[in-house]
Design a protein around this motif. Structure first.
Motif, short mmCIF file in Angstrom:
data_model
loop_
_atom_site.label_atom_id
_atom_site.label_comp_id
_atom_site.label_asym_id
_atom_site.label_seq_id
_atom_site.Cartn_x
_atom_site.Cartn_y
_atom_site.Cartn_z
N CYS A 54 -16.10 -18.32 1.36
CA CYS A 54 -15.85 -16.90 1.22
C CYS A 54 -17.03 -16.26 0.49
CB CYS A 54 -14.58 -16.66 0.40
SG CYS A 54 -13.08 -16.85 1.35
N VAL A 55 -17.12 -14.96 0.56
CA VAL A 55 -18.21 -14.29 -0.13
C VAL A 55 -18.02 -14.40 -1.65
CG1 VAL A 55 -19.45 -12.11 -0.40
CG2 VAL A 55 -18.42 -12.71 1.80
N ASP A 56 -16.80 -14.14 -2.06
CA ASP A 56 -16.46 -14.23 -3.49
C ASP A 56 -15.21 -15.09 -3.62
OD1 ASP A 56 -18.39 -12.20 -4.37
OD2 ASP A 56 -17.06 -10.81 -3.26
N PRO A 57 -14.98 -15.64 -4.81
CA PRO A 57 -13.67 -16.29 -5.02
C PRO A 57 -12.56 -15.24 -5.04
CG PRO A 57 -15.13 -16.57 -6.94
CD PRO A 57 -15.85 -15.69 -5.97
N HIS A 58 -11.48 -15.48 -4.34
CA HIS A 58 -10.38 -14.51 -4.31
C HIS A 58 -9.22 -14.94 -5.17
CE1 HIS A 58 -12.53 -13.71 -0.38
NE2 HIS A 58 -12.57 -12.54 -1.00
N TRP A 59 -9.35 -16.15 -5.73
CA TRP A 59 -8.28 -16.72 -6.55
C TRP A 59 -6.95 -16.70 -5.81
CZ3 TRP A 59 -11.35 -19.26 -9.32
CH2 TRP A 59 -12.54 -18.70 -9.82
#
Lengths: 431, 588
Positions: free
Chosen positions: A226-231
């Motif tokens: 993913c681009v960022d962690p989404h938790w």
């Protein structure tokens, strides 16, 4: 004299060659006359035709005295792909498609006379100009806008374009393709809309599921990034955050049979017709996929390809409670309707797409529009991106659905989303 | 489909009528030209022992060979031994054409320059004595009356009525489709042609001439040309009508000029000079339209000199029989041809250069009978052609496009594919005059004229136009064996060769069967120079029409010796012939 006159026979040799050539010509005419005749004659049949946009702006007119396009250059360029040209450089285009229907050929009669016609398009050439300028000539892509309640196509632009008045012998590649209809592209995250619909219909506990993303995850040992962690996300926030890892798991849960079934059912792998113009079919892997492949396919990568027009039909159906009013571009076309998906599914997806904006994209990006949408940034495989933005206005007075694609760079929301905003603002203002 | 209106029915009806009329015109002309008896004229007799051999021509080859006109089997006689020829005034001469045994008239040796021969004289060919019996005018007249008259079975007036119907139907189609402001001009142009053809016919009948097939066919194609002009440039119809009248006028002038063989053949050198001057002027002062620098503008009028040079070229290429056996004459002609073809190639007018070259092949073959000459000429031309292709990239490009026009429909195949498309769109019967679209393309009414006719009048009438040229060609070949002089045979065959080559290059070029060279279709293509040159070329063919009372270019046989006191004439021409003879000997 006898000697000389005997030699005069040599003239008959030339005569024989003339007759031989005439024979060859006749044979070829019988073989290929149909192709020859229809290639140009459908545009030069002696009939005349006029094409206006919905506001009466002249887009094309041809008669025996000549053939004409719109007066200003921007309109000619912005409408080039939907109209085509008189010389048939574009394979599709209304000018050639129409005239095809009204011509007939036999060697005996040649082409038969056609009727004069005058058509008004549902297209708003002003919107085309706005869309053309907001993508800009330094970028490539396409914009489609459609009224999802009536099926009227309001805007259709493809770039790079050309001015049909001036023939460019060496145009940039893709100039003669109408990307709205005639091509299919890697969809990336906008494909999650389809995976979502399949999940809503087939995964009973989808609303109870929780997904955990640290910026990447593994499906059967293969990394999905993913681009960022989404938790921690649930189904709804997974879509609004466009979490690849979450949707990879959802796709695997839905299973490849269901995925294939819904992609087909929603019309992504078929060709469609827009007033006689046949569109390109998309692609979804038909062979067996392992879980990692299925995961990639579920987030719009792998071998996925979709035609912007198919995506437009899909978002139209979502916006219109699952009922698709088949898009058309000629006024007076009888609108066909089709239940593309269950009303409940459509309404759920509608609400989720609206949530995408309120939760993630924010309404400030689309002031006053009450927009529902989904962005996407697809990796094409050659290092470039396709940035997408698709959606619709949740607005009784302006029931417009749209698809924006910008090729070779940019990001879904920032680039395609901005174009979508300009076009939709213009659409709301002018209609 | 809407119900058809009265005018729709008229259009459909007229399409079929046009095909029927054109077939009748062509069929009647062909039948008249080919099926009617074509008797030889008899001008004198040669007595060989007890046998009396008729002399059919003004120029006759005496010798042992099978191709001799008067075949004499005797020891010492060469295959090609002597030429017996007659001039316009009825004076006969015998020329020795490089025989081994020599030629004597009543014991006086006749050289290469020829010696006069009279009634009762003995012609001695290497020891074989032949009697010469000159026919009196009265006798010639009586023999002439026995020949079949042209047009006695197929009446030319009836053919002309069918042609007039054809033109009427064509005009009607135009009036149905044209813009109102042009209706008057188009009607006027058609009327002018109809009046002109009936005027010509009446004039011919008044001077007792009944062969009118060639003119009928030419008027047939000219009418199609007017139709093409009316579709493409209706504003220019006055000009076109005037050009047609001028063309026919020049046809008559040239025909009249050709009536007198000596007058005609004596002007070969001045005409050759004129041709070279025109080409030179064109080369240095010409302007270029569509790539080829083959236009000349004088006092605001543009014309194509190469078209007129065609007329001169045929004139220069033709020669009387006695000259054919002097090799030098052929070499001079080869040099002249090479200059013409090179000049045209330098102008970039490769289509015309090719037409000239094909014409050169036919003339030089007819003159020399040598296949080797032809092979040599073709090889030289191929080498020159290859050099041209490498020197001029756009010529190479045309060759590259040849056969692949559909691969490049916007540039190099632009004209060809449109011609093919429009021609196919016409079907067999066409869209009707003025209803086509091809005419709006640049050069449609000249280089792509076959496509315009195919589209508007249909394949059948377009084919009729090719057939009309073919009919003229067959007639020219048939006539060639009956001509009084080789000059007329060669000129006629050369003229028809030019027409046939133009048909081939025009039709097959625009249909992508040959490289597109931009050559006009005889009589049909718009353009004054082309129309005038075609009508003038027709005069040569008219000159070969030796049927009884057929052609105004051929003087009636029995009237010849009426003109002048033969005695006086003999002295004058004797001197002249003597001088010419000396010059000839020196040269060879």
């Amino acid at each position: 004299m006898k000697k000389l006159t005997g030699r005069a026979i040599s003239v008959l040799l030339i005569l024989a060659l003339v007759l031989f050539g005439t024979g060859i010509y006749t044979v070829r005419l019988f073989e290929k006359g149909n192709d020859w005749a229809l290639y140009f004659s459908r545009l030069n049949s002696g009939s005349s035709g006029v094409l206006h946009d919905r506001n009466g702006v002249l887009l094309a007119e041809f008669s025996r005295s000549g053939s004409f396009y719109a007066e200003d250059e921007l309109t000619r360029k912005a409408c080039f792909h939907i109209l085509g040209d008189y010389e048939g450089r574009t394979g599709s285009g209304l000018i050639s498609t129409f005239t095809e229907d009204i011509k007939d050929y036999s060697i005996f009669t040649g082409t038969t006379h056609s009727q004069d016609y005058e058509f008004t398009l549902t297209l708003d050439s002003y919107l085309n100009r706005v869309a053309y300028e907001s993508i800009g000539e330094d970028r490539e892509g396409c914009v489609l806008v459609c009224n999802y309640k009536t099926g009227e196509v309001l805007c259709m632009v493809s770039l790079p374009s050309t001015d049909p008045l001036y023939y460019d012998p060496d145009p940039p590649s893709g100039t003669y393709i109408n990307k709205c209809l005639g091509a299919a592209f890697v969809p990336g995250s906008v494909f999650k809309l389809i995976t979502s619909a399949a999940a809503i219909e087939t995964v009973s506990n989808i609303w109870d599921r929780k997904f955990f993303c640290e910026g990447e995850g593994e499906i059967a040992g293969v990394k999905i990034a993913c681009v960022d962690p989404h938790w921690t996300t649930d189904f709804r926030t997974a879509l609004s955050n466009s979490c690849n890892y979450a949707f990879a798991q959802i796709a695997v849960t839905v299973g490849q049979d269901n995925m294939k079934k819904y992609v087909n059912q929603y019309g992504f792998t078929q060709r469609h017709e827009l007033n006689g113009i046949t569109t390109a079919a998309g692609n979804f892997e038909t062979g067996y996929m392992g879980d990692p492949e299925l995961a990639w396919a579920g987030i719009g990568q792998w071998t996925d390809l979709i035609c912007p027009f198919a995506l437009l039909r899909y978002v139209c159906a979502v916006a219109n409670h699952g009922t698709l009013v088949e898009p058309y571009i000629i006024e007076g076309t009888e609108a066909k309707t089709e239940q593309l998906m269950k009303q409940s599914t459509a309404d759920t997806l509608h609400e989720m797409m609206r949530f995408n904006v309120t939760d993630h994209y924010t309404d400030e990006r689309f002031p006053g529009l009450h927009l529902a949408g989904k962005s996407g940034t697809a990796e094409v495989g050659d290092g470039t991106n396709n940035s997408w933005f698709t959606g619709f206005l949740d607005d009784e007075d302006h029931p417009y659905a749209f698809v924006v694609l910008i090729e070779k760079g940019g990001y879904g929301l920032a680039d395609a989303g901005a174009v979508a905003n300009s076009v939709m603002q213009a659409a709301v203002r002018s209609n | 489909m809407d119900a058809l209106s009265f005018w729709d029915y008229m259009l459909i009806l007229s399409k079929y009528a046009l095909v029927i009329f054109s077939f009748i015109v062509i069929e009647r002309s062909l039948r008249s030209m080919l099926s009617e008896k074509y008797d030889n004229e008899i001008w004198a007799y040669i007595r060989s022992g007890k046998e009396r051999i008729p002399v059919y021509h003004w120029e006759n080859l005496l010798g042992r060979s099978a191709s001799a006109d008067i075949r004499i089997y005797a020891p010492g006689i060469s295959g090609v031994h002597a030429v017996l020829s007659r001039n316009d005034k009825g004076q006969w001469k015998v020329y020795d054409v490089f025989s081994r045994g020599g030629v004597w008239i009543n014991e006086t040796q006749a050289g290469y320059g020829g010696a006069p021969v009279h009634n009762g004289d003995t012609i001695n060919l290497a020891g074989t004595r032949l009697g010469f019996i000159e026919l009196e005018e009265e006798k010639i007249g009586r023999l002439e009356k026995k020949r079949s008259v042209a047009g006695s079975r197929v009446f030319p007036a009836v053919t002309l009525i069918w042609l007039t119907l054809f033109q009427g139907a064509l005009l009607m189609q135009h009036l149905m489709s044209c813009e109102a402001e042009y209706a008057g001009r188009i009607s006027l142009a058609f009327t002018a042609v109809i009046v002109l053809e009936w005027f010509c016919y009446t004039a011919m009948r008044m001077i007792n001439k009944s062969g009118f097939e060639l003119e009928t066919l030419a008027f047939f194609m000219t009418s199609l040309g007017i139709s093409v002009a009316a579709s493409s440039t209706p504003e220019d119809m006055y000009k076109h009508a005037i050009l047609v009248i001028a063309s026919v006028f020049l046809f008559i002038i040239l025909g009249w000029w050709l009536r007198n063989l000596r007058r005609a053949s004596s002007m070969r050198i001045p005409f050759a000079m004129l041709a070279l001057a025109l080409l030179g002027l064109n080369l240095f002062a010409g302007n270029s339209i569509f790539g080829a620098k083959n236009w000349l503008t004088i006092a605001g009028y543009s014309f194509q000199p190469s078209e007129f040079v065609k007329v001169f070229y045929v004139y220069v290429g033709a020669a009387t029989l006695d000259r054919l056996y002097v090799k030098q004459n052929l070499y001079e002609f080869v040099a002249f041809s090479a200059i013409c073809v090179t000049a045209l190639a330098l102008m970039g007018d490769f289509g015309s250069a090719l037409v000239f070259f094909i014409c050169f092949l036919i003339i030089s073959f007819m003159r020399s009978g040598s296949i080797a000459t032809v092979v040599l000429a073709v090889s030289a031309a191929v080498i020159a052609g290859l050099m041209a292709v490498s020197a001029r990239p756009y010529v190479a490009a045309r060759f590259a496009t040849w056969g692949h026009a559909w691969d490049d429909i916007f540039d190099k195949g632009y004209q060809q594919v449109r011609t093919m498309s429009a021609a196919a769109a016409g079907g067999l019967f066409g869209k009707g005059a003025g209803n086509g679209w091809l005419q709006s393309i640049v050069a449609a009414n000249t280089d792509m004229v076959f496509g315009v006719v195919s589209e508007e009048q249909g394949l059948l009438i377009a084919m009729s136009s090719i057939l009309a040229i073919c009919a003229i060609a067959v007639f020219a070949v048939r006539s060639a064996r009956h001509c009084r002089s080789a000059f007329y045979s060669i000129a006629s065959c050369a003229a028809v060769t030019i027409m046939l080559s133009q048909v081939a290059l025009n039709v097959f070029g625009s249909m992508d069967l040959l490289p597109f060279t931009g050559v006009t279709f005889p009589f049909m293509s718009r353009g004054g120079s082309s129309l005038i040159s075609c009508w003038m070329l027709l005069a040569y063919i008219k000159g070969s029409d030796n049927r009884r009372e057929a052609s105004f270019v051929v003087r009636p046989a029995e009237k010849y010796s009426r003109w002048e006191d033969p005695r006086l004439q003999e002295n004058n021409s004797g001197n002249k012939a003597g001088k010419a003879g000396k010059a000839e000997v020196k040269k060879s």
